[in-house]
Write an enzyme that holds these catalytic residues in place. Structure first.
Site, short mmCIF file in Angstrom:
data_model
loop_
_atom_site.label_atom_id
_atom_site.label_comp_id
_atom_site.label_asym_id
_atom_site.label_seq_id
_atom_site.Cartn_x
_atom_site.Cartn_y
_atom_site.Cartn_z
CB SER A 7 -0.88 -0.07 1.30
OG SER A 7 -1.65 1.20 1.42
CG HIS A 32 -4.14 -1.82 -1.41
ND1 HIS A 32 -4.93 -1.89 -1.75
CD2 HIS A 32 -3.78 -0.83 -0.69
CE1 HIS A 32 -5.89 -2.36 -0.78
NE2 HIS A 32 -6.08 -1.27 -0.10
CG ASP A 34 -4.47 2.73 0.82
OD1 ASP A 34 -3.57 1.87 1.76
OD2 ASP A 34 -5.96 1.41 0.64
CG MET A 36 -7.67 6.92 2.59
SD MET A 36 -6.84 6.82 4.11
CE MET A 36 -6.16 5.28 4.38
CG HIS A 65 -8.88 0.23 -0.27
ND1 HIS A 65 -8.45 0.05 0.78
CD2 HIS A 65 -10.94 0.05 -0.07
CE1 HIS A 65 -9.20 -0.02 1.94
NE2 HIS A 65 -11.22 -0.08 1.28
CG MET A 67 -10.89 3.20 2.37
SD MET A 67 -9.75 2.97 3.05
CE MET A 67 -7.98 2.89 1.71
CG MET A 136 -11.82 -2.69 5.54
SD MET A 136 -9.68 -2.43 4.35
CE MET A 136 -9.12 -1.60 4.94
CG ASP A 175 -6.15 -2.89 2.84
OD1 ASP A 175 -6.90 -2.39 2.46
OD2 ASP A 175 -5.19 -2.70 3.91
N GLY A 176 -4.66 -3.84 6.05
CA GLY A 176 -4.41 -3.75 7.58
C GLY A 176 -3.72 -4.67 8.54
N GLY A 177 -2.60 -4.00 9.32
CA GLY A 177 -2.00 -4.77 10.32
C GLY A 177 -0.89 -6.47 9.49
C1 DX5 Z 1 -5.99 1.22 5.98
C2 DX5 Z 1 -5.72 1.20 4.61
C3 DX5 Z 1 -4.21 0.50 4.41
C4 DX5 Z 1 -3.01 0.08 4.86
C5 DX5 Z 1 -2.49 -0.60 5.19
O1 DX5 Z 1 -7.47 2.47 6.10
O2 DX5 Z 1 -6.61 0.99 3.66
O3 DX5 Z 1 -4.02 -0.37 3.33
O4 DX5 Z 1 -2.61 1.06 4.63
O5 DX5 Z 1 -1.72 0.03 5.73
P1 DX5 Z 1 -0.85 -1.10 6.66
O6 DX5 Z 1 -0.58 -2.92 6.43
O7 DX5 Z 1 0.34 -0.19 7.94
O8 DX5 Z 1 -1.68 -1.83 8.43
ZN ZN Z 2 -5.96 -0.07 1.30
#
Ligand code: DX5
Ligand code: ZN
Length: 214
Positions: A7, A32, A34, A36, A65, A67, A136, A175-177
């Site tokens: 990402s 990826h 992101d 937002m 993605h 958001m 997510m 996606d995330g963590g």
């Molecule tokens: C969060 C994003 C993720 C985020 C992941 O809203 O959609 O893609 O960037 O970041 P990490 O891998 O650092 O949690």
């Molecule tokens: Zn994402």
């Protein structure tokens, strides 16, 4: 085979093109992206102009993605900017079926993302039309958050929903963590596309970072 989609939210925005090229060189499968809007999620990142500006930095697919609220209002701009595939949030779409078909009618693979508190059951009426499901594993908006363990239960539910319908070609993305500690459990639960921000762009050796997730 597990695909890795770094990402760019965690990349150095002052050198975004170089960072994307670095991820490709390091073995990334997708990039990826992101997006937002500061409304659907509390953070604001970038939109079509920035995506268009870095499109030539790689030949890898741009996994966009969204958001954002009412993504249907700006889908054409993301297609024009160079999106390779587009994922919208179920929670952001009043007419999700119409939005998914709009994306597919323009020849792009379409995905639906569900937030941590959104049940997998919302996918059931649309699952046959999807190329990708994004579970997510953090509350969207920021990189570097901790993986939400209940996501593994949802991942298994998605996998079962797909298997029961013979939809083996649909990507299951998280996606995330995502990091070398959480990745094995995520893969075991059925995900085959792993998005990683900090675990890749936060590392100096990106090739090793990507290899550690597979
Ligand atoms: C969060 C994003 C993720 C985020 C992941 O809203 O959609 O893609 O960037 O970041 P990490 O891998 O650092 O949690
Ligand atoms: Zn994402």
């Amino acid at each position: 085979m597990t695909l890795i989609a770094p990402s760019i939210l965690s990349a150095d925005f002052s050198r975004l093109g170089e960072e994307i090229a670095s991820a490709e060189k390091a073995g990334a499968d997708w990039i990826h992206v992101d997006v937002m809007d500061g409304h659907f999620v509390p953070n604001l990142t970038f939109g079509p102009p920035v995506i268009a500006a870095v499109r030539a930095a790689t030949t890898l697919p741009f996994d966009v993605h969204l958001m954002i609220q009412q993504p249907e209002l700006s889908l054409a701009d993301y297609v024009a900017a160079g999106a390779s595939r587009i994922t919208v949030h179920a929670e952001a779409c009043t007419h999700l079926h119409r939005t998914i078909h709009w994306i597919k009618e323009r020849g792009l693979p379409a995905g639906v993302a569900i937030n941590p508190a959104t049940p997998v059951s919302v996918l059931e009426p649309i699952i046959h039309d999807l190329d990708l499901v994004l579970v997510m594993t953090v509350n969207p908006g920021f990189g570097g958050q901790s993986f939400i363990p209940y996501s593994l239960v949802k991942l298994r539910q998605v996998k079962t929903m797909l298997e029961e319908r013979g939809l083996d070609g649909v990507y299951v993305q998280v996606d995330g963590g995502v990091n070398p500690v959480t990745a094995p459990g995520i893969r075991e639960a059925g995900a085959n596309v792993l998005v990683a921000g900090n675990a890749v762009f936060g590392q100096s050796d990106r090739a090793a970072a990507i290899a550690a997730l597979r």
